[in-house]
Design a protein around this motif. Structure first.
Motif, mmCIF file in Angstrom:
data_model
loop_
_atom_site.group_PDB
_atom_site.id
_atom_site.type_symbol
_atom_site.label_atom_id
_atom_site.label_comp_id
_atom_site.label_asym_id
_atom_site.label_seq_id
_atom_site.Cartn_x
_atom_site.Cartn_y
_atom_site.Cartn_z
ATOM 1 N N TRP A 54 -11.037 5.442 -16.500
ATOM 2 C CA TRP A 54 -11.479 4.880 -15.231
ATOM 3 C C TRP A 54 -11.881 3.421 -15.421
ATOM 4 C CZ3 TRP A 54 -11.121 6.825 -10.444
ATOM 5 C CH2 TRP A 54 -11.763 6.146 -9.423
ATOM 6 N N GLY A 55 -11.180 2.530 -14.754
ATOM 7 C CA GLY A 55 -11.534 1.117 -14.765
ATOM 8 C C GLY A 55 -11.024 0.314 -15.944
ATOM 9 N N ASP A 56 -10.286 0.926 -16.872
ATOM 10 C CA ASP A 56 -9.772 0.125 -17.987
ATOM 11 C C ASP A 56 -8.499 -0.607 -17.568
ATOM 12 O OD1 ASP A 56 -7.755 2.017 -18.110
ATOM 13 O OD2 ASP A 56 -7.990 2.436 -20.238
ATOM 14 N N ARG A 57 -7.932 -1.368 -18.488
ATOM 15 C CA ARG A 57 -6.771 -2.199 -18.137
ATOM 16 C C ARG A 57 -5.562 -1.377 -17.695
ATOM 17 N NH1 ARG A 57 -6.434 -6.484 -22.930
ATOM 18 N NH2 ARG A 57 -8.151 -5.340 -23.821
ATOM 19 N N SER A 58 -5.312 -0.242 -18.351
ATOM 20 C CA SER A 58 -4.156 0.564 -17.937
ATOM 21 C C SER A 58 -4.362 1.122 -16.529
ATOM 22 C CB SER A 58 -3.888 1.694 -18.937
ATOM 23 O OG SER A 58 -4.961 2.601 -18.981
ATOM 24 N N PHE A 59 -5.588 1.451 -16.197
ATOM 25 C CA PHE A 59 -5.916 1.929 -14.850
ATOM 26 C C PHE A 59 -5.639 0.838 -13.818
ATOM 27 C CE2 PHE A 59 -9.015 2.642 -11.425
ATOM 28 C CZ PHE A 59 -8.826 3.979 -11.145
ATOM 29 N N LEU A 60 -6.116 -0.362 -14.116
ATOM 30 C CA LEU A 60 -5.923 -1.479 -13.191
ATOM 31 C C LEU A 60 -4.448 -1.880 -13.089
ATOM 32 C CD1 LEU A 60 -9.059 -3.581 -14.164
ATOM 33 C CD2 LEU A 60 -8.770 -2.059 -12.201
ATOM 34 N N SER A 61 -3.724 -1.842 -14.227
ATOM 35 C CA SER A 61 -2.296 -2.183 -14.147
ATOM 36 C C SER A 61 -1.510 -1.133 -13.369
ATOM 37 C CB SER A 61 -1.651 -2.379 -15.501
ATOM 38 O OG SER A 61 -2.367 -1.954 -16.542
ATOM 39 N N THR A 62 -1.945 0.123 -13.452
ATOM 40 C CA THR A 62 -1.284 1.170 -12.676
ATOM 41 C C THR A 62 -1.511 0.944 -11.182
ATOM 42 O OG1 THR A 62 -1.592 2.732 -14.492
ATOM 43 C CG2 THR A 62 -1.082 3.666 -12.344
ATOM 44 N N ILE A 63 -2.694 0.491 -10.814
ATOM 45 C CA ILE A 63 -2.966 0.155 -9.414
ATOM 46 C C ILE A 63 -2.036 -0.969 -8.960
ATOM 47 C CG2 ILE A 63 -4.670 -0.869 -7.844
ATOM 48 C CD1 ILE A 63 -6.831 0.624 -9.480
ATOM 49 N N ALA A 64 -1.912 -2.006 -9.787
ATOM 50 C CA ALA A 64 -1.040 -3.139 -9.438
ATOM 51 C C ALA A 64 0.414 -2.701 -9.333
ATOM 52 C CB ALA A 64 -1.187 -4.246 -10.477
ATOM 53 N N LEU A 65 0.872 -1.867 -10.275
ATOM 54 C CA LEU A 65 2.257 -1.386 -10.226
ATOM 55 C C LEU A 65 2.506 -0.558 -8.971
ATOM 56 C CD1 LEU A 65 2.883 -0.378 -13.942
ATOM 57 C CD2 LEU A 65 4.090 -2.150 -12.649
ATOM 58 N N SER A 66 1.543 0.288 -8.600
ATOM 59 C CA SER A 66 1.758 1.142 -7.429
ATOM 60 C C SER A 66 1.756 0.342 -6.133
ATOM 61 C CB SER A 66 0.709 2.252 -7.368
ATOM 62 O OG SER A 66 -0.569 1.713 -7.157
ATOM 63 N N ALA A 67 1.162 -0.845 -6.165
ATOM 64 C CA ALA A 67 1.194 -1.696 -4.978
ATOM 65 C C ALA A 67 2.556 -2.369 -4.827
ATOM 66 C CB ALA A 67 0.105 -2.756 -5.063
ATOM 67 N N ALA A 68 3.257 -2.568 -5.957
ATOM 68 C CA ALA A 68 4.518 -3.302 -5.927
ATOM 69 C C ALA A 68 5.759 -2.411 -6.015
ATOM 70 C CB ALA A 68 4.547 -4.307 -7.078
ATOM 71 N N TYR A 69 5.612 -1.199 -6.528
ATOM 72 C CA TYR A 69 6.767 -0.327 -6.763
ATOM 73 C C TYR A 69 6.533 1.048 -6.150
ATOM 74 C CZ TYR A 69 8.033 -3.953 -10.058
ATOM 75 O OH TYR A 69 8.361 -5.154 -10.626
ATOM 76 N N PRO A 70 7.582 1.873 -6.063
ATOM 77 C CA PRO A 70 7.429 3.216 -5.478
ATOM 78 C C PRO A 70 6.388 4.044 -6.260
ATOM 79 C CG PRO A 70 9.752 2.672 -5.735
ATOM 80 C CD PRO A 70 8.967 1.585 -6.416
ATOM 81 N N PRO A 71 5.417 4.580 -5.563
ATOM 82 C CA PRO A 71 4.338 5.323 -6.229
ATOM 83 C C PRO A 71 4.810 6.476 -7.104
ATOM 84 C CG PRO A 71 3.760 4.905 -3.953
ATOM 85 C CD PRO A 71 5.187 4.470 -4.128
ATOM 86 N N LEU A 72 5.852 7.186 -6.683
ATOM 87 C CA LEU A 72 6.344 8.313 -7.467
ATOM 88 C C LEU A 72 6.864 7.847 -8.834
ATOM 89 C CD1 LEU A 72 6.632 11.348 -7.374
ATOM 90 C CD2 LEU A 72 8.908 11.057 -6.405
ATOM 91 N N ALA A 73 7.559 6.711 -8.848
ATOM 92 C CA ALA A 73 8.051 6.167 -10.114
ATOM 93 C C ALA A 73 6.890 5.725 -11.003
ATOM 94 C CB ALA A 73 8.986 4.989 -9.854
ATOM 95 N N VAL A 74 5.851 5.162 -10.406
ATOM 96 C CA VAL A 74 4.675 4.728 -11.168
ATOM 97 C C VAL A 74 3.951 5.948 -11.744
ATOM 98 C CG1 VAL A 74 2.455 3.545 -11.042
ATOM 99 C CG2 VAL A 74 4.432 2.600 -9.846
ATOM 100 N N VAL A 75 3.809 7.003 -10.935
ATOM 101 C CA VAL A 75 3.175 8.230 -11.427
ATOM 102 C C VAL A 75 3.959 8.783 -12.617
ATOM 103 C CG1 VAL A 75 2.724 10.669 -10.885
ATOM 104 C CG2 VAL A 75 2.048 8.889 -9.283
ATOM 105 N N GLY A 76 5.268 8.829 -12.499
ATOM 106 C CA GLY A 76 6.103 9.343 -13.585
ATOM 107 C C GLY A 76 5.977 8.513 -14.852
ATOM 108 N N GLY A 77 6.066 7.196 -14.698
ATOM 109 C CA GLY A 77 5.961 6.322 -15.863
ATOM 110 C C GLY A 77 4.582 6.351 -16.496
#
Length: 122
Positions: A54-77
């Motif tokens: 919670w709140g680490d860099r991978s968490f924050l980068s996942t938020i950024a990725l989900s804002a720019a790319y399809p959420p399902l693909a981000v969840v999978g990756g």
């Protein structure tokens, strides 16, 4: 192959027998059951990983990725990446446990934690 076949010999066997006796005693007293133990371990592991992530860099980068790319693909990756990293950690911990005591690993982890905390603040 049974648990007795793969558990080892010598000092490892006596430690395993002691641990098994303790578990058996707790089961006999009704304090734990095999199901409760697995559920408890699952819950403890989930909470530990969730709190650590919670709140680490991978968490924050996942938020950024989900804002720019399809959420399902981000969840999978993200799930695949975290799963592979966790599998490597479990494998490495299992191998290390054969050569280094748990107490030594805890000391090493503590020193590394302090070193990373110092490097982050400097």
């Amino acid at each position: 192959t049974t648990f007795k076949d793969i558990r080892g010999s010598g000092e490892e066997e006596s430690e395993m027998e002691g641990a098994m006796a303790m578990v058996k005693e707790l089961e006999d007293e009704g304090k734990i059951s095999e199901r409760q133990g697995a559920t408890s371990l699952l819950l403890q592991t989930f909470l530990l990983v969730f709190a650590a992530e919670w709140g680490d860099r991978s968490f924050l980068s996942t938020i950024a990725l989900s804002a720019a790319y399809p959420p399902l693909a981000v969840v999978g990756g993200a799930s695949t990446g975290h799963g592979v990293a966790t599998a490597l950690a479990i494998g490495g911990g299992t191998v290390l446990a054969q050569y280094i005591s748990e107490k030594t690993i805890a000391y090493i982890a503590g020193v590394l934690f302090l070193a990373f905390a110092t490097a982050t603040t400097v």
